[in-house]
Design an enzyme around this catalytic site. Structure first.
Site, PDB file in Angstrom:
ATOM      1  N   ARG A  32      -1.369 -40.227  67.943  1.00 18.59           N
ATOM      2  CA  ARG A  32      -0.431 -39.752  66.948  1.00 18.59           C
ATOM      3  C   ARG A  32       0.885 -40.464  66.960  1.00 18.59           C
ATOM      4  NH1 ARG A  32      -2.508 -35.132  64.684  1.00 18.59           N
ATOM      5  NH2 ARG A  32      -4.084 -34.097  65.979  1.00 18.59           N
ATOM      6  N   ILE A  34       4.639 -41.354  66.913  1.00 23.14           N
ATOM      7  CA  ILE A  34       5.892 -40.641  67.648  1.00 23.14           C
ATOM      8  C   ILE A  34       6.736 -40.219  66.683  1.00 23.14           C
ATOM      9  CG2 ILE A  34       7.400 -42.602  68.188  1.00 23.14           C
ATOM     10  CD1 ILE A  34       7.240 -41.489  70.944  1.00 23.14           C
ATOM     11  N   ASN A  91       1.083 -52.357  57.467  1.00 24.81           N
ATOM     12  CA  ASN A  91       1.981 -53.164  57.126  1.00 24.81           C
ATOM     13  C   ASN A  91       1.683 -54.554  57.967  1.00 24.81           C
ATOM     14  OD1 ASN A  91       3.638 -51.504  55.839  1.00 24.81           O
ATOM     15  ND2 ASN A  91       4.280 -50.483  57.850  1.00 24.81           N
ATOM     16  N   GLU A  99       7.005 -53.064  62.162  1.00 18.28           N
ATOM     17  CA  GLU A  99       8.274 -53.142  63.354  1.00 18.28           C
ATOM     18  C   GLU A  99       7.277 -53.422  64.652  1.00 18.28           C
ATOM     19  OE1 GLU A  99       9.854 -49.118  63.289  1.00 18.28           O
ATOM     20  OE2 GLU A  99      11.265 -49.733  61.546  1.00 18.28           O
ATOM     21  N   HIS A 104      -1.930 -52.557  63.615  1.00 17.76           N
ATOM     22  CA  HIS A 104      -2.316 -50.915  63.453  1.00 17.76           C
ATOM     23  C   HIS A 104      -2.532 -50.324  61.969  1.00 17.76           C
ATOM     24  CE1 HIS A 104       2.265 -51.923  63.508  1.00 17.76           C
ATOM     25  NE2 HIS A 104       2.258 -50.684  62.746  1.00 17.76           N
ATOM     26  N   HIS A 106      -1.930 -46.988  59.719  1.00 13.41           N
ATOM     27  CA  HIS A 106      -1.540 -45.849  59.567  1.00 13.41           C
ATOM     28  C   HIS A 106      -2.470 -44.900  58.870  1.00 13.41           C
ATOM     29  CE1 HIS A 106       2.955 -46.816  60.608  1.00 13.41           C
ATOM     30  NE2 HIS A 106       2.425 -48.069  60.156  1.00 13.41           N
TER      31      HIS A 106
HETATM   32  P1  AMP Z   1       5.115 -50.073  61.512  1.00 13.91           P
HETATM   33  O1  AMP Z   1       6.662 -49.985  60.873  1.00 13.91           O
HETATM   34  O2  AMP Z   1       4.043 -50.362  60.490  1.00 13.91           O
HETATM   35  O3  AMP Z   1       5.170 -51.292  62.527  1.00 13.91           O
HETATM   36  O4  AMP Z   1       4.814 -48.781  62.162  1.00 13.91           O
HETATM   37  C1  AMP Z   1       5.245 -48.795  63.615  1.00 13.91           C
HETATM   38  C2  AMP Z   1       4.863 -47.259  64.099  1.00 13.91           C
HETATM   39  O5  AMP Z   1       4.710 -47.127  65.385  1.00 13.91           O
HETATM   40  C3  AMP Z   1       6.151 -46.483  63.380  1.00 13.91           C
HETATM   41  O6  AMP Z   1       5.706 -45.267  62.540  1.00 13.91           O
HETATM   42  C4  AMP Z   1       6.570 -45.837  64.732  1.00 13.91           C
HETATM   43  O7  AMP Z   1       7.014 -44.565  64.824  1.00 13.91           O
HETATM   44  C5  AMP Z   1       5.409 -45.710  65.586  1.00 13.91           C
HETATM   45  N1  AMP Z   1       5.568 -46.085  67.201  1.00 13.91           N
HETATM   46  C6  AMP Z   1       6.363 -46.647  67.761  1.00 13.91           C
HETATM   47  N2  AMP Z   1       6.607 -46.458  69.204  1.00 13.91           N
HETATM   48  C7  AMP Z   1       5.556 -45.393  69.217  1.00 13.91           C
HETATM   49  C8  AMP Z   1       5.136 -44.773  70.522  1.00 13.91           C
HETATM   50  N3  AMP Z   1       5.447 -44.945  71.790  1.00 13.91           N
HETATM   51  N4  AMP Z   1       4.042 -43.934  70.150  1.00 13.91           N
HETATM   52  C9  AMP Z   1       3.722 -43.563  69.027  1.00 13.91           C
HETATM   53  N5  AMP Z   1       4.054 -44.258  67.960  1.00 13.91           N
HETATM   54  C10 AMP Z   1       4.894 -45.173  68.025  1.00 13.91           C
END
Ligand code: AMP
Length: 120
Positions: A32, A34, A91, A99, A104, A106
């Site tokens: 999930r 965060i 993304n 980021e 990954h 979503h």
């Molecule tokens: P993106 O902007 O597509 O790279 O999405 C990165 C996602 O990773 C964001 O929705 C963050 O909330 C999520 N994220 C970052 N660190 C963690 C973590 N430790 N556990 C779960 N999700 C994370």
């Protein structure tokens, strides 16, 4: 872009950071988000070191790509969005606002999501 083995998802895969695990097999892990953007927000990642969708799609083995996609209905069923529906977002690269530099997907659902994009 070179793969940074200290990115947060690589650290989750190594067990250095906890995650709220939803599904795991030999090739993938799902957990999930965060900071959820919907009532249900799960991230699906390959266990291999791929920076982005672009990288994964070009370089991953067929077994990895099949495993990644076959995991999706198992996850959607498990978190209760298989019937009601969900949005899958990947993304990839700077313009997308990616980021975390480990590929990954979503999976967002559990509520009506509205239009696909709002550019700002
Ligand atoms: P993106 O902007 O597509 O790279 O999405 C990165 C996602 O990773 C964001 O929705 C963050 O909330 C999520 N994220 C970052 N660190 C963690 C973590 N430790 N556990 C779960 N999700 C994370």
């Amino acid at each position: 872009m070179a793969y940074d083995s200290n990115n947060v998802f690589a650290r989750i895969l190594r067990g250095e950071i906890p995650c709220d695990k939803v599904y795991e097999d030999d090739h993938v892990l799902a957990f999930r988000d965060i900071r959820p953007h919907a009532k249900v927000h799960v991230l699906l990642i390959p266990k291999g070191a791929y920076v982005s969708l672009e990288d994964f799609s070009g370089k991953a083995s067929e077994a990895e790509i099949v495993a990644f996609h076959r995991a999706i209905p198992k996850i959607s069923e498990k978190v209760g969005i298989a019937v009601t529906g969900y949005r899958a977002i990947a993304n990839s690269g700077a313009d997308s606002h990616q980021e975390v530099p480990h590929y990954h997907l979503h999976l967002l659902g559990g509520q009506r999501l509205g239009p696909l994009l709002s550019l700002s």
